[in-house]
Design a protein around this motif. Structure first.
Motif, PDB file in Angstrom:
ATOM      1  N   ARG A 190     -14.775 -14.340  92.394  1.00 15.11           N
ATOM      2  CA  ARG A 190     -14.750 -13.817  91.024  1.00 15.11           C
ATOM      3  C   ARG A 190     -15.690 -12.623  90.951  1.00 15.11           C
ATOM      4  NH1 ARG A 190     -12.097 -17.735  87.941  1.00 15.11           N
ATOM      5  NH2 ARG A 190     -12.601 -16.789  85.959  1.00 15.11           N
ATOM      6  N   VAL A 191     -15.190 -11.504  90.458  1.00 17.39           N
ATOM      7  CA  VAL A 191     -15.990 -10.295  90.294  1.00 17.39           C
ATOM      8  C   VAL A 191     -16.180 -10.065  88.805  1.00 17.39           C
ATOM      9  CG1 VAL A 191     -16.078  -7.804  90.691  1.00 17.39           C
ATOM     10  CG2 VAL A 191     -15.076  -9.304  92.423  1.00 17.39           C
ATOM     11  N   LEU A 192     -17.435  -9.868  88.409  1.00 17.67           N
ATOM     12  CA  LEU A 192     -17.735  -9.570  87.012  1.00 17.67           C
ATOM     13  C   LEU A 192     -18.595  -8.318  86.954  1.00 17.67           C
ATOM     14  CD1 LEU A 192     -18.696 -12.826  85.054  1.00 17.67           C
ATOM     15  CD2 LEU A 192     -16.900 -11.190  84.483  1.00 17.67           C
ATOM     16  N   THR A 201     -10.260  -5.330  88.674  1.00 20.99           N
ATOM     17  CA  THR A 201      -9.189  -6.136  88.094  1.00 20.99           C
ATOM     18  C   THR A 201      -9.523  -6.511  86.659  1.00 20.99           C
ATOM     19  OG1 THR A 201      -8.718  -6.995  90.293  1.00 20.99           O
ATOM     20  CG2 THR A 201      -7.845  -8.246  88.431  1.00 20.99           C
ATOM     21  N   PHE A 202      -8.574  -6.307  85.779  1.00 25.83           N
ATOM     22  CA  PHE A 202      -8.785  -6.579  84.354  1.00 25.83           C
ATOM     23  C   PHE A 202      -7.560  -7.255  83.772  1.00 25.83           C
ATOM     24  CE2 PHE A 202     -11.238  -2.891  85.589  1.00 25.83           C
ATOM     25  CZ  PHE A 202     -12.506  -3.255  85.156  1.00 25.83           C
ATOM     26  N   CYS A 203      -7.781  -7.999  82.683  1.00 23.41           N
ATOM     27  CA  CYS A 203      -6.635  -8.569  81.991  1.00 23.41           C
ATOM     28  C   CYS A 203      -5.966  -7.454  81.180  1.00 23.41           C
ATOM     29  CB  CYS A 203      -7.067  -9.733  81.093  1.00 23.41           C
ATOM     30  SG  CYS A 203      -8.038  -9.245  79.663  1.00 23.41           S
ATOM     31  N   GLN A 204      -4.778  -7.722  80.722  1.00 20.99           N
ATOM     32  CA  GLN A 204      -4.030  -6.693  80.025  1.00 20.99           C
ATOM     33  C   GLN A 204      -4.724  -6.289  78.713  1.00 20.99           C
ATOM     34  OE1 GLN A 204       0.144  -7.628  79.158  1.00 20.99           O
ATOM     35  NE2 GLN A 204       0.617  -5.764  80.284  1.00 20.99           N
ATOM     36  N   MET A 246      -3.862  -5.192 102.242  1.00 26.34           N
ATOM     37  CA  MET A 246      -3.333  -6.232 101.354  1.00 26.34           C
ATOM     38  C   MET A 246      -4.226  -6.354 100.114  1.00 26.34           C
ATOM     39  SD  MET A 246      -2.367 -10.137 102.364  1.00 26.34           S
ATOM     40  CE  MET A 246      -3.984 -10.893 102.217  1.00 26.34           C
ATOM     41  N   LEU A 247      -3.587  -6.539  98.986  1.00 27.09           N
ATOM     42  CA  LEU A 247      -4.352  -6.710  97.749  1.00 27.09           C
ATOM     43  C   LEU A 247      -5.169  -8.001  97.808  1.00 27.09           C
ATOM     44  CD1 LEU A 247      -1.680  -5.818  95.040  1.00 27.09           C
ATOM     45  CD2 LEU A 247      -3.590  -4.411  95.788  1.00 27.09           C
ATOM     46  N   GLU A 248      -6.351  -7.949  97.194  1.00 30.72           N
ATOM     47  CA  GLU A 248      -7.194  -9.148  97.167  1.00 30.72           C
ATOM     48  C   GLU A 248      -6.657 -10.207  96.215  1.00 30.72           C
ATOM     49  OE1 GLU A 248     -11.453  -8.933  96.627  1.00 30.72           O
ATOM     50  OE2 GLU A 248     -11.444  -6.886  97.363  1.00 30.72           O
ATOM     51  N   LEU A 249      -5.994  -9.739  95.169  1.00 31.48           N
ATOM     52  CA  LEU A 249      -5.557 -10.647  94.099  1.00 31.48           C
ATOM     53  C   LEU A 249      -6.756 -11.426  93.545  1.00 31.48           C
ATOM     54  CD1 LEU A 249      -2.228 -12.049  95.621  1.00 31.48           C
ATOM     55  CD2 LEU A 249      -2.503 -10.108  94.089  1.00 31.48           C
ATOM     56  N   ARG A 250      -7.702 -10.684  93.008  1.00 32.42           N
ATOM     57  CA  ARG A 250      -8.901 -11.324  92.446  1.00 32.42           C
ATOM     58  C   ARG A 250      -8.525 -12.252  91.286  1.00 32.42           C
ATOM     59  NH1 ARG A 250     -12.677  -5.883  92.448  1.00 32.42           N
ATOM     60  NH2 ARG A 250     -12.650  -5.613  94.691  1.00 32.42           N
ATOM     61  N   PRO A 251      -9.314 -13.309  91.131  1.00 29.01           N
ATOM     62  CA  PRO A 251      -8.893 -14.377  90.222  1.00 29.01           C
ATOM     63  C   PRO A 251      -9.294 -14.209  88.756  1.00 29.01           C
ATOM     64  CG  PRO A 251     -10.844 -15.050  91.411  1.00 29.01           C
ATOM     65  CD  PRO A 251     -10.475 -13.684  91.939  1.00 29.01           C
ATOM     66  N   ASN A 252      -9.963 -13.102  88.420  1.00 27.79           N
ATOM     67  CA  ASN A 252     -10.428 -13.012  87.033  1.00 27.79           C
ATOM     68  C   ASN A 252     -10.544 -11.565  86.567  1.00 27.79           C
ATOM     69  OD1 ASN A 252     -12.714 -12.547  88.778  1.00 27.79           O
ATOM     70  ND2 ASN A 252     -13.998 -12.694  86.970  1.00 27.79           N
ATOM     71  N   CYS A 253     -10.672 -11.411  85.244  1.00 26.24           N
ATOM     72  CA  CYS A 253     -10.904 -10.104  84.637  1.00 26.24           C
ATOM     73  C   CYS A 253     -12.385  -9.769  84.747  1.00 26.24           C
ATOM     74  CB  CYS A 253     -10.479 -10.152  83.166  1.00 26.24           C
ATOM     75  SG  CYS A 253     -10.994  -8.696  82.220  1.00 26.24           S
ATOM     76  N   GLU A 254     -12.705  -8.555  85.186  1.00 29.37           N
ATOM     77  CA  GLU A 254     -14.108  -8.167  85.360  1.00 29.37           C
ATOM     78  C   GLU A 254     -14.863  -8.084  84.043  1.00 29.37           C
ATOM     79  OE1 GLU A 254     -15.371  -4.882  87.732  1.00 29.37           O
ATOM     80  OE2 GLU A 254     -13.824  -5.229  89.229  1.00 29.37           O
ATOM     81  N   CYS A 255     -14.141  -7.869  82.978  1.00 27.09           N
ATOM     82  CA  CYS A 255     -14.811  -7.733  81.674  1.00 27.09           C
ATOM     83  C   CYS A 255     -14.995  -9.074  80.975  1.00 27.09           C
ATOM     84  CB  CYS A 255     -14.004  -6.810  80.770  1.00 27.09           C
ATOM     85  SG  CYS A 255     -14.253  -5.078  81.151  1.00 27.09           S
ATOM     86  N   CYS A 256     -13.901  -9.794  80.774  1.00 27.09           N
ATOM     87  CA  CYS A 256     -13.987 -10.991  79.934  1.00 27.09           C
ATOM     88  C   CYS A 256     -13.885 -12.279  80.745  1.00 27.09           C
ATOM     89  CB  CYS A 256     -12.906 -10.962  78.855  1.00 27.09           C
ATOM     90  SG  CYS A 256     -11.237 -11.153  79.504  1.00 27.09           S
ATOM     91  N   ASP A 257     -13.746 -12.162  82.072  1.00 23.54           N
ATOM     92  CA  ASP A 257     -13.696 -13.318  82.957  1.00 23.54           C
ATOM     93  C   ASP A 257     -12.479 -14.205  82.696  1.00 23.54           C
ATOM     94  OD1 ASP A 257     -14.717 -14.660  85.168  1.00 23.54           O
ATOM     95  OD2 ASP A 257     -15.845 -16.089  83.946  1.00 23.54           O
ATOM     96  N   ALA A 258     -11.458 -13.656  82.072  1.00 15.98           N
ATOM     97  CA  ALA A 258     -10.219 -14.421  81.891  1.00 15.98           C
ATOM     98  C   ALA A 258      -9.606 -14.707  83.256  1.00 15.98           C
ATOM     99  CB  ALA A 258      -9.237 -13.628  81.039  1.00 15.98           C
TER     100      ALA A 258
END
Ligand SMILES: [Zn+2]
Ligand SMILES: [Zn+2]
Length: 90
Positions: free
Chosen positions: A70-72, A30-33, A1-13
Motif C-alpha cells: 500500500r502506497v500513501l 495510483t488513485f481512485c476515480q 508489468m504494472l504493479e497493480l497497487r492495492p489502494n488510492c494514494e490519497c484516500c487509501d480506498a
C-alpha cells in the motif's frame, strides 16, 4: 508489468485489480476515480496524466499477482478533503 497497487494514494480506498475505478500515471502513482477526477486527472506527485488502469485478466492474476504494497502520500491531498466534505453534504 504494472504493479497493480492495492489502494488510492490519497484516500487509501481499496483498488482491487478488477476495479475499473483505479487511475494511474506513468509512474503508477495510483488513485481512485473520485480523487483523480477532483485533481482534474493530473497526478499530484509528478504532474502527469492519470488514466484508467487496465484490467488484468483474472486468469493471469495467479501467475502475475498484484502488488500488496500500500502506497500513501506523505502529505494529505487538499482536494480529497474538499471532495470528502462535498460527499458528506449530499
Ligand atoms: Zn482516492
Ligand atoms: Zn505520478
Amino acid at each position: 508489468m504494472l504493479e497493480l497497487r492495492p489502494n488510492c494514494e490519497c484516500c487509501d480506498a481499496d483498488l482491487p485489480p478488477e476495479t475499473r475505478e483505479a487511475m494511474i500515471c506513468t509512474f503508477e502513482c495510483t488513485f481512485c476515480q473520485d480523487c483523480a477526477q477532483a485533481m482534474a486527472f493530473t497526478c499530484p506527485n509528478c504532474g502527469g496524466e492519470l488514466v484508467r488502469r487496465p484490467i488484468r485478466p483474472a486468469q493471469k492474476l495467479t501467475a502475475n499477482p498484484p502488488s500488496g504494497r500500500r502506497v500513501l502520500r506523505a502529505e494529505p491531498c487538499d482536494h480529497f478533503k474538499i471532495a470528502a466534505a462535498a460527499t458528506r453534504a449530499t
